[in-house]
Design a protein around this motif. Structure first.
Motif, PDB file in Angstrom:
ATOM      1  N   THR A 147      38.439  88.941  54.682  1.00  0.00           N
ATOM      2  CA  THR A 147      37.375  88.903  54.077  1.00  0.00           C
ATOM      3  C   THR A 147      37.511  87.324  51.899  1.00  0.00           C
ATOM      4  OG1 THR A 147      37.305  90.908  53.711  1.00  0.00           O
ATOM      5  CG2 THR A 147      36.003  90.125  51.563  1.00  0.00           C
ATOM      6  N   GLY A 172      31.884  93.677  55.626  1.00  0.00           N
ATOM      7  CA  GLY A 172      30.907  92.932  54.725  1.00  0.00           C
ATOM      8  C   GLY A 172      30.841  91.863  55.051  1.00  0.00           C
ATOM      9  N   PRO A 173      29.155  90.950  54.489  1.00  0.00           N
ATOM     10  CA  PRO A 173      28.961  89.740  54.797  1.00  0.00           C
ATOM     11  C   PRO A 173      29.734  88.778  54.659  1.00  0.00           C
ATOM     12  CG  PRO A 173      27.554  91.141  53.193  1.00  0.00           C
ATOM     13  CD  PRO A 173      28.895  91.840  53.521  1.00  0.00           C
ATOM     14  N   THR A 174      31.278  88.761  54.274  1.00  0.00           N
ATOM     15  CA  THR A 174      32.153  87.171  54.018  1.00  0.00           C
ATOM     16  C   THR A 174      32.784  88.308  54.541  1.00  0.00           C
ATOM     17  OG1 THR A 174      32.983  88.641  51.733  1.00  0.00           O
ATOM     18  CG2 THR A 174      31.101  86.675  51.941  1.00  0.00           C
TER      19      THR A 174
END
Length: 181
Positions: free
Chosen positions: A96, A68-70
């Motif tokens: 994350t 994911g982006p984080t």
């Protein structure tokens, strides 16, 4: 050991710990039946057996989910200068974040056990907390306490324990810098 039934070798690979923290799945065919397990489970299972196969096992695919982006991840290894490229010790980590707080953390070590070593008890230390210097120190100390490498490589076990702790803290620090931009 001649006549022994337990492997005393140390796993010194780079790929499996990284794939493990990324949540990679291994698909295989064994004795004509399809199977799937995490890369860490596969490598640890195979480390306990002979690496010579009778042809009844075939790894067919490794699936790595898109983070994911984080989520940030990284890998560090300690090896002898001018020596082979095998890690005397190594740490892979994936974190994350959610609003600056650790939502999930995965750590997998190499060069300190007979297979890639995941340390879920250490990972839980950071979950729900901001990954600041104090938390990084706690995680590094817990990693050091969690490993007890055998004296089977060129580097002393005490030094390898210290290095996984230091590399873990350094890696976490760099990962926080990466997420902060």
């Amino acid at each position: 050991m001649p006549g022994g039934v337990r492997c005393r070798a140390i796993y010194q690979g780079d790929s499996a710990p990284v794939l493990e923290v990324l949540g990679a799945q291994a698909r295989f065919v064994e004795n004509g039946a399809a199977g799937e397990m995490t890369v860490g489970e596969l490598v640890n299972a195979r480390c306990k057996e002979t690496l010579v196969t009778d042809g009844s096992f075939l790894l067919t695919e490794v699936l790595v989910p898109l983070p994911g982006p984080t989520t940030v991840s990284g890998y560090r290894k300690f090896r002898r200068r001018g020596g082979m490229d095998y890690p005397e010790a190594g740490v892979a980590c994936s974190v994350t974040f959610s609003a600056g707080v650790v939502e999930a953390m995965r750590i997998c070590l190499t060069g300190v056990a007979a297979g890639p070593l995941s340390v879920p008890s250490v990972e839980r230390i950071a979950v729900g907390r901001i990954l600041d210097r104090d938390v990084m120190e706690e995680v590094g100390a817990a990693v050091r306490s969690a490993v007890h490498p055998a004296d089977t490589t060129n580097e002393r076990p005490k030094r390898r324990r210290a290095m996984v702790a230091t590399m873990t803290k350094d890696l976490l620090r760099d990962m926080v810098k990466g997420i902060e931009g």
